[in-house]
Design an enzyme around this catalytic site. Structure first.
Site, mmCIF file in Angstrom:
data_model
loop_
_atom_site.group_PDB
_atom_site.id
_atom_site.type_symbol
_atom_site.label_atom_id
_atom_site.label_comp_id
_atom_site.label_asym_id
_atom_site.label_seq_id
_atom_site.Cartn_x
_atom_site.Cartn_y
_atom_site.Cartn_z
ATOM 1 N N GLU A 44 0.836 -1.200 0.000
ATOM 2 C CA GLU A 44 0.000 0.000 0.000
ATOM 3 C C GLU A 44 0.882 1.267 0.000
ATOM 4 O O GLU A 44 1.819 1.383 0.789
ATOM 5 C CB GLU A 44 -0.854 -0.033 1.276
ATOM 6 N N LYS A 125 -8.809 2.772 -1.845
ATOM 7 C CA LYS A 125 -9.254 1.983 -0.688
ATOM 8 C C LYS A 125 -10.725 2.296 -0.407
ATOM 9 O O LYS A 125 -11.135 3.449 -0.369
ATOM 10 C CB LYS A 125 -8.366 2.313 0.515
ATOM 11 N N CYS A 161 -5.616 -3.120 2.062
ATOM 12 C CA CYS A 161 -5.513 -3.148 3.526
ATOM 13 C C CYS A 161 -6.846 -3.235 4.272
ATOM 14 O O CYS A 161 -7.382 -4.316 4.431
ATOM 15 C CB CYS A 161 -4.690 -1.945 4.004
#
Lengths: 583, 583
Positions: A44, A125, A161
């Site tokens: 990430e 995300k 994540c």
């Protein structure tokens, strides 16, 4: 079933170093491509480092990240690496969406697939963490797509994540779109035992996704955070296929047999209204390679080794990434400064560690001896500068007594360390532990002086455990144990007045730490702590000390977080605060 | 039209002091009830203080707040004040709702109407601020009701702070439900010129709500935040009816003629899906009172007076709420420490302000004279302690040169101040200004020592303006101007080496501050700053200094925020950060 050779690059990144991070991506992609990888993934926000905090709000930085991503795509192709799809995290912005409180053009925690010189797919995300050390609602707009990329005839669903840590969103969507593989890119800060939690999470999510799931982790350190690596691949039944080591940079290569993608690419909406974005890069299965990477499964570290390695990693990253070459530690002969020195020697090499013994009239002979013995065992540089003359000069002018006299000695040492640091260049380390910080058993601008506090998130009882563990490791290897046994065995003392020991002012550390863990780390109230069997008067006294020390903690240097709640961004209490827990 | 006598209690509250804050509510309610008020309002979270930060995550505190609210309702009734409805902010939790990232039973930034011993209506803030100094998504679940209370035949719609600052939600809903009055409770931190923004906002929202709108503000200070009061009542056309003064506690009483509530109480859904919750406390209009409170409109402070008063308010609150009675300032004869001393004298009285002159061999005679002159003019206590003996003791042991020698002098003074503080009790003030903090022109553990930094958010050019303004005010009143003219007129110098002046290392402050304001407060990139006409080399140098000083700022004491972006919770940058702005 089609075969896919997957390369998970578990690497370190430096916040703000767009050029250096891009270099690492190119170098590591070449390594993976040389070994025949079909799909190469990085952590990430690897291009910007993570977390970038308020840099995300500066448009010059956001634009530089976007430009660096496109330059990286071009450079990979120019260097003959364009045919291998590369998944890389970066900082982007969205012109189309905006969320409450954030203006249009808001930043995104994004990732992109690079292929043949182009950015072929980007996504942000979806689930944003906003608890503990995380402030992502402050920075980012959530992604609302379900990205899928077809490589060698396999549909690879992508996520970032927190998308894995929260229910819903991209994990069930991977099943909905019929993905053959789910790849998540991560920068998940280390906490003790988080690797166990993480493994169980990845296994559970793989079963929910109904496909093999790969988790590529960051390693290294950034200010108070440490990343422990631990990249994982599990199959659709939740069985571990491959697992990287902790706290190391490595390329985890694994050959996977995966279901062929459907003839008709997925489209429309997936779970939670995510819009499917599908890109086909290569529809034809590849011929299996002659040599097969079956996937290695690295062993786990013990709790003590894991904590100790986290401290070493955090300190090494802070020193190196801030451009320092050496550190300076005040050595009292006590266990805290000895452990800090041992961690520093392991992080930087003893030749880059400078110790100063600063005895006063109250320093025992064993303190001086133990500091000298530590230097002899580790090989760090030691000098001794008595503080008597400075102490006398202040006392002649001010005539101090009691606590003022005690604190003066500590501050003279802090000033001395900073003078050496300014004159010679090493970065000063603060030796305070979490128990001390919690109850304020330290002197502001004295022993709290330093650019970094390597053990600020380690309770005193764990300081003892780590010191013993480190010595045992050395003994087991036939090396000299770094920490003098006497530093471990003797009763802790600040030695600021005759015959002083910590237990004059504090309860025994095992009791103290147990109460602190309930109050600080678990946020229990006074009555709840008493209900667990502790003396009401003691609980009340400890909690008062913790509350009253908030102003000291606010000025303490940063240090490596290893617990679920360190004295950093994960604990934000007012200084001005009249609330007192009832017991 | 029915008449309503409204009491807006613009008061201070202390975080965590549930008992003290409740006492203030009772006392102020009695004052308002004695004057015939029909509806008495207090600021946002007045019962707990604001912001409570991570106390919101501790269930013992949340439960204590809920219990305190119910106890307050009972106590008001027991003291004969039950017939007057009271609107009071507090911390609650919701068992029914929970939002992403927050567990069930999550906290709410709530307010309640108390009447006849009961909590008759509660609601939570609908719009949660999560930018600048605010982290409310970390703590709170949003309210989803449209609360309306009928008092004396008037429907009063209720809202909390950010509900007014954001579009949608409760403001248009007030119109939808046909409210006769909208009352919002607030704790909105001071920033320069925010009162102008606030007035325009309230006027605009009143027109959107289509009814008279009352804004009850907090005053006082909490850590880095100051609340400037400025409660406002405007009518449905946006005309000001009444306005409280800035930075004062007061009860703004005003008689309003308001539309009668509809026969059928509103129900169902209002705008943005808010569910209407309506409670009737008294349906019959009251007879108009013989003496009418027409509403006063207090004058505004000038910019300089507003800033200066904010600094006085912030310091006074920090000292008093943390239980201190006096402060200690190192007096160099320079303008920064002189302004800090003047602010301290205005905040606490000169008899509670202690100054120490700490001359070195490099201190000019005018420095000593100016410090003495400041003491003479203000009446603060002054002593002089030369640092020569301590300096000589260190130099004999360490033989320092250059920056190390300069910093040593500053740290000897810091240690000296802390010794006096430990011995005698006053709280040390750090004299650093925003320009210094920005570029790191200060010594960590030296002049940065202190529990509070009163002018840390004041650029050097504003330091000059405030000093001159304060002297002019004194002259206008026939008083002795507190700050020696020579401290204002002479070139700024740290006096850490012979003939040193700030401009040896820094550009002229007017240029420096202009660049800093663009970079720090407005987050512009290097190229954007250069495009505004500044020298590229200078911009690059200044921005490098700002970036490199992040570690110093992290250990600086808290201090009053007066700008849109102070060096506190509103600016969160990594220390480890290789990003360098291009120019």
């Amino acid at each position: 079933m089609p075969q896919l050779r997957l390369a998970l690059n578990q690497i370190d990144a430096t916040v703000g170093d767009l050029a250096g991070n891009a270099d690492a991506v190119v170098r590591r992609t070449r390594h993976a491509a040389d070994r025949g990888a079909h799909f190469v993934a990085f952590p990430e926000m690897v291009l910007t480092g993570y977390p970038v905090e308020d840099l995300a709000l500066r448009s010059s930085f956001v634009e530089a990240s976007r430009a660096a991503l496109h330059a990286l795509a071009g450079r990979l192709a120019a260097e003959g690496l364009g045919d291998t799809p590369v998944l890389v995290g970066y900082l982007d912005r969205s012109d189309e969406r905006h969320r409450y409180g954030l203006p249009a053009g808001s930043p995104e925690d994004a990732a992109a697939v690079l292929h043949r010189g182009e950015v072929v797919l980007t996504f942000a995300k979806h689930h944003l963490p906003n608890y503990g050390v995380f402030d992502e609602f402050r920075y980012f707009v959530p992604g609302d797509t379900m990205p899928v990329v077809r490589v060698a005839g396999v549909d690879i669903a992508l996520a970032i994540c927190e998308d894995l840590w929260q229910e819903g969103g991209r994990v069930p969507s991977a099943r909905t779109v019929g993905a053959g593989l789910l790849v998540t890119v991560n920068a998940s800060p280390y906490e003790l035992n988080k690797d166990d939690t993480r493994l169980e999470l990845v296994r559970k999510r793989a079963q929910e996704a109904g496909c093999t799931t790969a988790y590529v982790a960051m390693t290294g350190g950034q200010d108070e955070l440490v990343y422990d690596g631990d990249s994982i691949v599990v199959d659709e039944r939740g069985e571990v296929v491959a697992r990287a080591a902790q706290f190391t940079e490595e390329c985890l290569l694994v050959d996977l047999d995966l279901p062929a993608a459907p003839a008709e690419p997925p489209a429309g909406l997936a779970d939670d209204g995510l819009r499917v974005e599908h890109v086909t890069l290569s529809a034809e299965p590849v011929a299996p390679y002659p040599r097969r990477y079956a996937g290695t499964v690295a062993g786990r570290l013990s709790d003590a080794e894991e904590m100790y390695t986290a401290l070493v990693t955090g300190l090494r990253a802070y020193v190196a990434k801030n451009g320092f070459g050496s550190v300076l530690v005040g050595l009292s002969g006590g266990i805290d400064s000895s452990l800090v020195a041992a961690v520093a020697c392991d992080a930087l090499g003893a030749e880059h560690v400078y110790g100063v013994s600063m005895p006063s009239r109250y320093s025992s002979q064993h303190s001086r001896d133990d500091a000298a013995e530590l230097a002899r065992r580790t090989g760090l540089h030691l000098r001794s500068v008595p503080i008597g003359p400075m102490f006398d000069a202040y006392m002649a002018s001010l005539g101090l007594t009691g606590l003022a006299e005690e604190n003066l000695q500590s501050r003279l040492r802090g000033t001395l360390l900073m003078a050496v640091s300014n004159q010679e260049g090493p970065l000063v380390l603060a030796p305070g532990n979490k128990s001390e910080l919690a109850v304020g058993y330290s002197t502001l601008y004295g022993d709290s002086v330093g650019a970094y506090g390597p053990i600020k998130d380690v309770y005193k009882s764990a300081v003892f455990r780590l010191a013993k563990w480190r010595n045992e490791v050395a003994a087991g290897r036939g090396e000299v144990p770094p920490i003098p046994e006497n530093s471990i065995a003797k009763p802790p003392s600040a030695e600021l007045r005759p015959d002083q020991v910590d237990t004059d002012s504090l309860p025994e550390y095992d009791v103290l730490d147990a109460i602190l863990e309930l109050y600080v780390d678990r946020d229990l109230g006074g009555a709840e702590i008493v209900a667990r069997g502790y003396e009401p008067e003691l609980v009340e006294r400890v909690l008062r000390m913790v509350d009253a020390a908030e102003y000291k903690r606010r000025q303490y240097p940063p240090g490596t977080k290893i617990s679920p709640k360190g004295f950093g961004k994960d604990r934000r209490l007012p200084i001005t605060n009249r609330w007192r827990e009832r017991v």
